[in-house]
Design a protein around this motif. Structure first.
Motif, PDB file in Angstrom:
ATOM      1  N   GLN A 168       0.824  -1.208   0.000  1.00 36.18           N
ATOM      2  CA  GLN A 168       0.000   0.000   0.000  1.00 36.18           C
ATOM      3  C   GLN A 168       0.859   1.260   0.000  1.00 36.18           C
ATOM      4  N   LYS A 169       2.039   1.176   0.586  1.00 34.28           N
ATOM      5  CA  LYS A 169       2.930   2.346   0.596  1.00 34.28           C
ATOM      6  C   LYS A 169       3.413   2.688  -0.807  1.00 34.28           C
ATOM      7  N   ALA A 170       3.581   1.669  -1.637  1.00 34.36           N
ATOM      8  CA  ALA A 170       4.052   1.897  -3.013  1.00 34.36           C
ATOM      9  C   ALA A 170       2.937   2.367  -3.931  1.00 34.36           C
ATOM     10  N   GLY A 171       1.693   2.209  -3.534  1.00 31.18           N
ATOM     11  CA  GLY A 171       0.543   2.592  -4.364  1.00 31.18           C
ATOM     12  C   GLY A 171      -0.656   1.734  -4.019  1.00 31.18           C
ATOM     13  N   ALA A 172      -1.818   2.181  -4.475  1.00 29.57           N
ATOM     14  CA  ALA A 172      -3.046   1.439  -4.172  1.00 29.57           C
ATOM     15  C   ALA A 172      -2.977   0.046  -4.796  1.00 29.57           C
ATOM     16  N   LEU A 173      -3.248  -0.976  -3.994  1.00 29.41           N
ATOM     17  CA  LEU A 173      -3.207  -2.356  -4.465  1.00 29.41           C
ATOM     18  C   LEU A 173      -4.473  -2.693  -5.247  1.00 29.41           C
ATOM     19  N   LYS A 174      -4.302  -3.501  -6.287  1.00 31.83           N
ATOM     20  CA  LYS A 174      -5.438  -3.877  -7.129  1.00 31.83           C
ATOM     21  C   LYS A 174      -6.261  -4.956  -6.443  1.00 31.83           C
ATOM     22  N   VAL A 175      -7.579  -4.810  -6.522  1.00 35.25           N
ATOM     23  CA  VAL A 175      -8.521  -5.797  -5.993  1.00 35.25           C
ATOM     24  C   VAL A 175      -9.473  -6.186  -7.126  1.00 35.25           C
ATOM     25  N   ILE A 176      -9.688  -7.481  -7.306  1.00 33.51           N
ATOM     26  CA  ILE A 176     -10.589  -7.990  -8.329  1.00 33.51           C
ATOM     27  C   ILE A 176     -11.757  -8.674  -7.630  1.00 33.51           C
ATOM     28  N   ALA A 177     -12.962  -8.341  -8.054  1.00 34.16           N
ATOM     29  CA  ALA A 177     -14.179  -8.957  -7.503  1.00 34.16           C
ATOM     30  C   ALA A 177     -14.724  -9.963  -8.506  1.00 34.16           C
ATOM     31  N   TYR A 178     -15.014 -11.168  -8.015  1.00 34.76           N
ATOM     32  CA  TYR A 178     -15.573 -12.244  -8.824  1.00 34.76           C
ATOM     33  C   TYR A 178     -16.924 -12.669  -8.234  1.00 34.76           C
ATOM     34  N   THR A 179     -17.663 -13.422  -9.019  1.00 33.38           N
ATOM     35  CA  THR A 179     -18.830 -14.095  -8.462  1.00 33.38           C
ATOM     36  C   THR A 179     -18.358 -15.090  -7.403  1.00 33.38           C
ATOM     37  N   THR A 180     -19.265 -15.527  -6.543  1.00 35.11           N
ATOM     38  CA  THR A 180     -18.867 -16.392  -5.434  1.00 35.11           C
ATOM     39  C   THR A 180     -18.258 -17.715  -5.898  1.00 35.11           C
ATOM     40  N   ASP A 181     -18.621 -18.165  -7.107  1.00 36.78           N
ATOM     41  CA  ASP A 181     -18.014 -19.393  -7.624  1.00 36.78           C
ATOM     42  C   ASP A 181     -16.673 -19.138  -8.294  1.00 36.78           C
ATOM     43  N   GLY A 182     -16.267 -17.865  -8.401  1.00 30.60           N
ATOM     44  CA  GLY A 182     -14.969 -17.516  -8.959  1.00 30.60           C
ATOM     45  C   GLY A 182     -14.859 -17.637 -10.458  1.00 30.60           C
ATOM     46  N   LYS A 183     -15.975 -17.821 -11.165  1.00 33.92           N
ATOM     47  CA  LYS A 183     -15.928 -18.050 -12.608  1.00 33.92           C
ATOM     48  C   LYS A 183     -16.050 -16.778 -13.433  1.00 33.92           C
TER      49      LYS A 183
END
Length: 390
Positions: A238-253
Motif C-alpha cells: 500500500q505504501k508503493a501505491g493502491a493495491l489492485k482488488v478484483i471482484a468475482y462471483t462467489t463461484d470464482g468463474k
C-alpha cells in the motif's frame, strides 16, 4: 476312367498331408518357436503416453483470496424532519435519484401559515419601531424642556423593538426552514430502494420509519478480510501505491469489477485473526450491488523470475510433494519439490526443478521411475491441433 478317380483323390490327400507336416515342422513346433524367439530377442515394454509441459521462469502475481460483501459507498435512510400527511411520492422504486431531486412532499399548509404569521409579526414590530424612533426624535428636539427620564425611556423602547425585529427575522427563517422540510429531497445520488410509505400516511419526525433507502453505487465499496500474517505485505504494498482488488462471483468463474484497496482497518480481529479491508470500485456498469456476496482477490506482490509449473505436474505422497520429469532418453525421473504458491492453475516451485525441464502433467498414474514415455505437449498455435506428439 472310373478306376482313375479314386487314385487321383488319394494323390491329392497325400500331397496336402505332406505339405501340412512340413509347415508344422517349420512354424508350429516348439523348436521352431524357440528359434524365432532367439532371433527377435527379449520383448520391449511399450512407451507410456503422457502429457508434458516445460518448467518456465516468469513473473508470478501473488493474490490473497477471500469472501467479501458489497456495500453502498454511502447509504442514507431518508426520513421526514416535520410532521404531516404525505401528499405526493415523486420517485420510482429502483430509479437513480439525483442529489436534490424531489422524493416526496408533505402537506405544506400549516407551515405556510406559520411563515405568514412570522412575517406579519415582523411587519407589526417594524411599525412600532418607526413610531418609537419618531417619539425619540421629538423628545430630543425639546432639549431642556424634555425630562431626561422621558428621553432615556424612549431610547430603551427603540432598542427593545429593534431586538424584537431581530427575533422576528429568526422566527421567519425557522418557519421558512420548516416549510422547506415539507419537500423531501434526495441527500445523495444513488439508487432508490423500495418505498416505505404511501400517499395519505401521516409521518412524524420522531419516528424511525423512513420514506426510502438510497444507496450510492457509483462508486461502490466491498468489505473483505485477510489473514493477519499478510498484513505486513499489504502495508508495504500500500505504501508503493493502491493495491489492485478484483471482484468475482462467489463461484470464482466470472470477473465482476476491478478496483483499488482504499482502507485497512485500524485493528485486527483477535477472535478470527483477520484484518478487515475496504476496496472501492467505479462500478459504472453496476455489476456490483449493495448486499451482494463476492469472491475477492487482492494483489499483494509480484514474484520476479519465479520457477513456475502447471498445477497438474505437482503430485502428493506421504513423503511430500514431487513431480515427474522426462530426460533426454524419454525416461521418467522423480524430483522432490517445494511449492510456495498455487494460483490460477500454476504453482511456484522453490526447490527441485529448473527452467527448461519437461514435467509430466498427465498420465502419471501409469508412470514409474525409469519408465519410457511417449510425450505430448500443448501447442501455442491455435490453428494447429491442441496436442502435438513428440
Amino acid at each position: 476312367m472310373k478306376k482313375s478317380r479314386p487314385i487321383l483323390w488319394i494323390v491329392i490327400i497325400a500331397a496336402v498331408g505332406i505339405a501340412g507336416y512340413y509347415g508344422w515342422q517349420k512354424y508350429g513346433s516348439p523348436e521352431a518357436g524357440k528359434t524365432q524367439t532367439a532371433q527377435k530377442g527379449p520383448p520391449r515394454a511399450p512407451a507410456i503416453p503422457v502429457s508434458v509441459a516445460p518448467v518456465q521462469k516468469a513473473d508470478f502475481p501473488v493474490y490473497l483470496t477471500g469472501l467479501g460483501t458489497v456495500q453502498g459507498f454511502n447509504t442514507v435512510q431518508v426520513r421526514t424532519r416535520v410532521d404531516g400527511q404525505i401528499d405526493k411520492i415523486a420517485f420510482t422504486e429502483g430509479q437513480i435519484a439525483k442529489e436534490g431531486e424531489l422524493l416526496a412532499s408533505i402537506d405544506p399548509r400549516p407551515y405556510q401559515a406559520a411563515l405568514d404569521q412570522a412575517k406579519a409579526k415582523k411587519a407589526q414590530d417594524e411599525a412600532s419601531l418607526a413610531n418609537a424612533n419618531l417619539e425619540l426624535q421629538r423628545a430630543t428636539k425639546l432639549g431642556e424642556f424634555a425630562t431626561a427620564q422621558r428621553v432615556d425611556t424612549q431610547r430603551s423602547t427603540v432598542a427593545q423593538l429593534t431586538a424584537q425585529i431581530a427575533a422576528d427575522e429568526a422566527a421567519i427563517s425557522n418557519a421558512q426552514t420548516q416549510l422547506d422540510y415539507t419537500q423531501i429531497k434526495a441527500p445523495i445520488t444513488g439508487v432508490a430502494g423500495l418505498r416505505l410509505v404511501d400517499v395519505g400516511n401521516i409521518v412524524n419526525a420522531s419516528t424511525q420509519t423512513g420514506i426510502v433507502m438510497i444507496s450510492q453505487v457509483e462508486p461502490i465499496s466491498v468489505i473483505f478480510t485477510a489473514p493477519e500474517d499478510q498484513l505486513p505485505y499489504i502495508s508495504d504494498g500500500q505504501k508503493a501505491g493502491a493495491l489492485k482488488v478484483i471482484a468475482y462471483t462467489t463461484d470464482g468463474k466470472k470477473t465482476l469489477a476491478e478496483g483499488k484497496l482504499a482502507v485497512i482497518n485500524n485493528q485486527v480481529d483477535t477472535s478470527s485473526g483477520t484484518i478487515r479491508l475496504k476496496a472501492v470500485f467505479d462500478n459504472k456498469d453496476h455489476a456490483l450491488w449493495p448486499g451482494q456476496s463476492v469472491s475477492t482477490r487482492l494483489l499483494v506482490r509480484t514474484l520476479k523470475d519465479a520457477t513456475v509449473v502447471p498445477d497438474d505436474a505437482v503430485q502428493h505422497s506421504t513423503n511430500g510433494l514431487y513431480a515427474y520429469t522426462v530426460n533426454q532418453d524419454n525416461k521418467a525421473e522423480v524430483r522432490k519439490i517445494k511449492v510456495s504458491y498455487a494460483i490460477d492453475g500454476r504453482s511456484v516451485v522453490d526447490e527441485g526443478l529448473t527452467p527448461g525441464q519437461q514435467v509430466i502433467t498427465g498420465g502419471q498414474f501409469k508412470v514409474q521411475p525409469g519408465s519410457v514415455v511417449s510425450t505430448a505437449v500443448a501447442s501455442s498455435d491455435p490453428s494447429q491441433n491442441k496436442v502435438r506428439q513428440e
